[in-house]
Design an enzyme around this catalytic site. Structure first.
Site, PDB file in Angstrom:
ATOM      1  N   GLY A 249      19.974  57.189  -8.628  1.00  0.00           N
ATOM      2  CA  GLY A 249      20.905  56.542  -9.421  1.00  0.00           C
ATOM      3  C   GLY A 249      21.257  57.219 -10.628  1.00  0.00           C
ATOM      4  O   GLY A 249      22.356  57.291 -11.303  1.00  0.00           O
ATOM      5  N   GLU A 266      22.889  49.931  -8.475  1.00  0.00           N
ATOM      6  CA  GLU A 266      21.950  48.680  -7.907  1.00  0.00           C
ATOM      7  C   GLU A 266      20.590  49.491  -7.621  1.00  0.00           C
ATOM      8  O   GLU A 266      20.590  50.280  -6.562  1.00  0.00           O
ATOM      9  CB  GLU A 266      22.327  47.960  -7.066  1.00  0.00           C
TER      10      GLU A 266
END
Length: 512
Positions: A249, A266
């Protein structure tokens, strides 16, 4: 011998030799290295297929971009009708899709069926949303003027999903994006290619019979990190939604930020449950058990830290260990199994290393051993572990994607909340209490710092009606319910002058 999953795929009209690339309705053989997908259940080979490459990314994005030009002009309620039909198709294929999820992700049948139900539920949510993409009317300071907001389609959206929820997370993004007027380019996990192929085929089937749907509303790219990097860097994808590890991420966020795009992240969770002295212990055991061992601890919302008041710690631990001893562990396709396998040997090795580290840091490990008997050969099966820790050491602050439940004690609620928040992640949290003051304190600004905070229910098992996501290293993104739809659209503020005058804001005079 034909693998049982092939019969399931045939009922969804997936080809005997599926391709890794779908440019809209057109399936193509990838030009990259061959991917071999292995089932975590028994180590069997599910499929081999050449992967997508960087060159496939450009074609998929260009096709998605062209489709968006048409799709954005289709009225939102008609876009909702398309999603309604998708929901009906998912209902029709629910059992088969769940079987694919079980074979590829190792989920027990009940959890796999629940994941497919999430797809159906988000379709229903999105259908209603298609008639509620509301803007605001705002009072103007100028006479004869009106201010208003509109929400407009954003553009092609890149979706990068993880193995542990191979279809639900895709649907959270895709169904909302569709009703918002966006198109999709999807890169699933390489561990679960058949889940993605089945979903893409269902989209293609419904799109074929829906006249307003442009070819290219959804494209699929099954490939490795190269494909994900190319999606993140592509200037024609205004939004990248990425689910996975914190390092992944962070890399996506940095790449997207360099081109000033949007990222919806997420990422990891290190979720805790505070158990107060007034808690219902029977409810606590049940909720902790599902949250800690469900999906073999491979949920981003899995319970990893149990922070228990010292007055009830021994009683709760005794009850938990008794429940752990009775866990039915084995083939997730067998009725009665509650814990299936870890996704692969690498996950099993990481769990064993974490347990050794916990012992070195003063922990007492209960269970946690690999299971070698009475389970399908070739799978990575393990007994979920309970680890009593003297305090929140370094290993406890890390997320090991496996069924490890660290147990720590506290004396005062303020101390428990401080311990709860003292980790880098901030996804989901829970408190078990019958004291309303304790519950409200946990939900207050001085309480949980997570995106999800629950009372008398575990941190795992979120409903689609609420916005899903977390803070800190979890990424700050929100998917699914509430007003999460807004990230898939662009906001336009409009000024309408219905007078014959031209006053300026702030009383500025600018007359010749």
């Amino acid at each position: 011998m034909t693998h049982p999953i092939h019969e399931v795929l045939q009922r969804i009209d997936v080809a005997d030799h599926p391709a890794a690339v779908a440019i809209g309705n057109t399936w193509q053989v990838g030009s990259g290295e061959t991917l071999t997908a292995i089932s975590p259940i028994d180590g069997s080979t599910l499929v081999r297929l050449p992967q997508a490459t960087h060159s496939d990314v450009h074609l998929a994005v260009e096709t998605s971009k062209n489709a968006f030009v048409h799709w954005r002009q289709v009225p939102a309620p008609r876009r909702g009708e398309f999603v309604r039909l998708l929901g009906e198709a998912l209902r029709k294929h629910k059992a088969d899709l769940a079987a694919i999820v079980s074979w590829e992700a190792g989920k027990i049948t009940q959890e796999a069926l629940g994941e497919v139900q999430e797809m159906i539920d988000i379709c229903d949510f999105a259908v209603g949303l298609s008639r509620q993409l509301y803007g605001k009317t705002i009072a103007s300071e100028r006479p004869g003027h009106r201010l208003m907001e509109q929400w407009q389609p954003l553009g092609p959206v890149g979706v990068i999903s993880a193995f542990n929820f191979p279809v639900a997370v895709w649907s959270w993004n895709t169904m909302l994006a569709f009703v918002c007027g966006d198109t999709i380019v999807w890169k699933p996990s390489e561990k679960t290619p058949l889940c993605a192929i089945a979903c893409q085929q269902i989209v293609n089937q419904v799109a074929h019979d829906f006249p307003e749907t442009p070819d290219g509303i959804s494209s699929l790219l099954i490939g490795g990190a190269e494909v994900g990097k190319a999606l993140a860097a592509h200037p024609d994808l205004p939004l990248i939604s990425a689910t996975g590890s914190v390092p992944m991420g962070r890399a996506v966020a940095e790449t997207v930020a360099r081109r000033l795009g949007r990222s919806l992240l997420e990422l990891g969770g290190n979720n805790a449950m505070i158990v107060t002295e007034s808690a219902d212990l029977e409810m606590t055991v049940r909720s902790a058990l599902f949250s800690a061992v469900g999906t073999c601890g491979q949920r981003c919302t899995s319970l990893r830290r149990l922070i228990v008041h010292e007055s009830i710690a021994e009683k709760l631990l005794t009850a938990l260990k008794k429940a752990y001893q009775k866990l039915p562990i084995g083939n997730p396709l067998d009725e009665g199994t509650l814990v299936g396998p870890l996704v692969d040997q690498r996950a099993l090795d990481a769990m064993q290393q974490a347990l050794r580290t916990a012992e070195e840091q003063g922990g007492t490990v209960h269970f946690g051993n690999p299971i070698l008997a009475d389970i399908p050969a070739g799978g990575s099966y393990v007994h979920p572990a309970i680890v009593e820790m003297p305090d929140q050491t370094e290993i406890v602050q890390q997320e090991t994607f496996a069924p490890i439940l660290y147990v720590m004690r506290y004396q005062h609620l303020e101390e428990a909340i401080e311990m709860h928040n003292a980790v880098p992640q901030g996804l989901s949290s829970a408190i078990m209490t019958n004291d309303i003051r304790q519950a409200e304190q946990f939900l207050s600004p001085a309480g949980s710092d997570c995106g999800i905070a629950n009372v008398n229910v575990g941190p795992s098992g979120a409903e689609i009606g609420g916005a899903f996501g977390g803070e800190k290293e979890t990424g700050g993104g929100r998917e699914s319910g509430s007003d999460a739809w807004k990230i898939y659209m662009r906001r336009a503020t409009n000024t309408i002058n219905y007078s014959t005058e031209l006053p300026l804001a702030q009383g500025i005079k600018f007359d010749l």
